[in-house]
Scaffold this active site. Structure first.
Site, PDB file in Angstrom:
ATOM      1  N   ARG A   1       7.099   5.206   7.394  1.00  0.00           N
ATOM      2  CA  ARG A   1       5.651   5.104   7.300  1.00  0.00           C
ATOM      3  C   ARG A   1       5.204   3.681   6.989  1.00  0.00           C
ATOM      4  O   ARG A   1       4.107   3.263   7.373  1.00  0.00           O
ATOM      5  CB  ARG A   1       5.134   6.076   6.235  1.00  0.00           C
ATOM      6  CG  ARG A   1       5.382   7.533   6.568  1.00  0.00           C
ATOM      7  CD  ARG A   1       5.164   8.433   5.373  1.00  0.00           C
ATOM      8  NE  ARG A   1       6.386   9.080   4.942  1.00  0.00           N
ATOM      9  CZ  ARG A   1       6.506   9.734   3.792  1.00  0.00           C
ATOM     10  NH1 ARG A   1       5.498   9.797   2.966  1.00  0.00           N
ATOM     11  NH2 ARG A   1       7.646  10.313   3.473  1.00  0.00           N
TER      12      ARG A   1
ATOM     13  N   GLU B   1      12.342  10.426  -4.566  1.00  0.00           N
ATOM     14  CA  GLU B   1      11.937  11.645  -5.259  1.00  0.00           C
ATOM     15  C   GLU B   1      12.671  12.875  -4.754  1.00  0.00           C
ATOM     16  O   GLU B   1      12.988  13.779  -5.513  1.00  0.00           O
ATOM     17  CB  GLU B   1      10.415  11.862  -5.138  1.00  0.00           C
ATOM     18  CG  GLU B   1       9.939  13.045  -5.981  1.00  0.00           C
ATOM     19  CD  GLU B   1       8.476  13.374  -5.816  1.00  0.00           C
ATOM     20  OE1 GLU B   1       7.803  12.745  -4.962  1.00  0.00           O
ATOM     21  OE2 GLU B   1       7.992  14.270  -6.531  1.00  0.00           O
TER      22      GLU B   1
END
Ligand SMILES: O=P(O)(O)OC[C@H]1O[C@H](OP(=O)(O)OP(=O)(O)O)[C@H](O)[C@@H]1O
Ligand SMILES: Nc1ncnc2[nH]cnc12
Length: 198
Positions: free
Chosen positions: A69, A106
């Site tokens: 991204r 994460e």
């Protein structure tokens, strides 16, 4: 009339709030996934973000985008300001000699690579610090950003760039995951700019 810095930040923030969505328990249970991709469908909202950054970051000598991204964000901004753009890619995607950094994010582990010769054809200013801007969408635990900073530092050293400033710019960060603290603990000379912290 020229918008003020705080007006540009407020406009960018509103665009992010308007366009981004949160998906609970994706890609794994317990993760609140912030999907920023809709902002790319609104040229007005995306440009609000790019225009804020254009005023926040000046004299940028190199933009670095993090797969995947961060590619969209970094390449768009680099083109808008007329700066060279370099990709940091996931392992196995770049040809030639690479340096790598493994990291944990994460929701899993990954490994970044950068081409050793990526900067060999780029001329940097010699009369001031070289300004490098690392761009990505989300700062969560900070593992990804940490790895990218390490790679950029190694690349600059490999290219004998001794005087530099690394800035980082994210659309959003997840405060409770303390990614900022992780970065500042390891790199006290790096700046972190986040438009919308949740
Ligand atoms: O702060 P961290 O906990 O390290 O996580 C943040 C990173 O996680 C995502 O990348 P990811 O590699 O999942 O995906 P992408 O290829 O979809 O950009 C996101 O784009 C950030 O780069
Ligand atoms: N919560 C999250 N949302 C979007 N991208 C992420 N990358 C790591 N954590 C994330």
């Amino acid at each position: 009339m020229q918008s003020t810095y705080s007006e540009l930040l407020a406009s960018a923030k509103q665009s992010i709030i308007k366009q981004c969505n949160v998906y609970q328990d994706y890609p794994v249970k317990g993760v609140g996934f912030l999907d920023i991709s809709p902002i790319f469908m609104s040229t007005v909202d995306f440009d609000n973000v790019l225009t804020y950054w254009q005023h926040r970051f000046t004299n940028v000598d190199l933009v670095v985008g993090l797969e995947a991204r961060g590619f969209v964000i970094g390449a768009a901004f680099a083109q808008k300001i007329g700066a060279p753009f370099m990709m940091i890619r996931k392992k196995g995607k770049l040809p030639g000699q690479c340096i790598s950094e493994a990291y944990v994010k994460e929701y899993g582990a990954d490994e970044f690579e950068a081409q050793v010769n990526a900067l060999s054809k780029t001329s940097f200013p010699s009369d001031r610090k070289v300004n490098v801007l690392i761009m990505d969408d989300i700062l969560a635990t900070g593992g990804t950003l940490c790895a990218s900073i390490e790679l950029v530092r190694k690349l600059l050293s490999h290219n004998n760039v001794k005087e530099y400033k690394i800035s980082t710019s994210l659309i959003s960060s997840i405060k409770v995951l303390r990614g900022k603290e992780k970065i500042y603990e390891k790199y006290n000379d790096v700046s972190i700019d986040v438009i919308h912290e949740i």
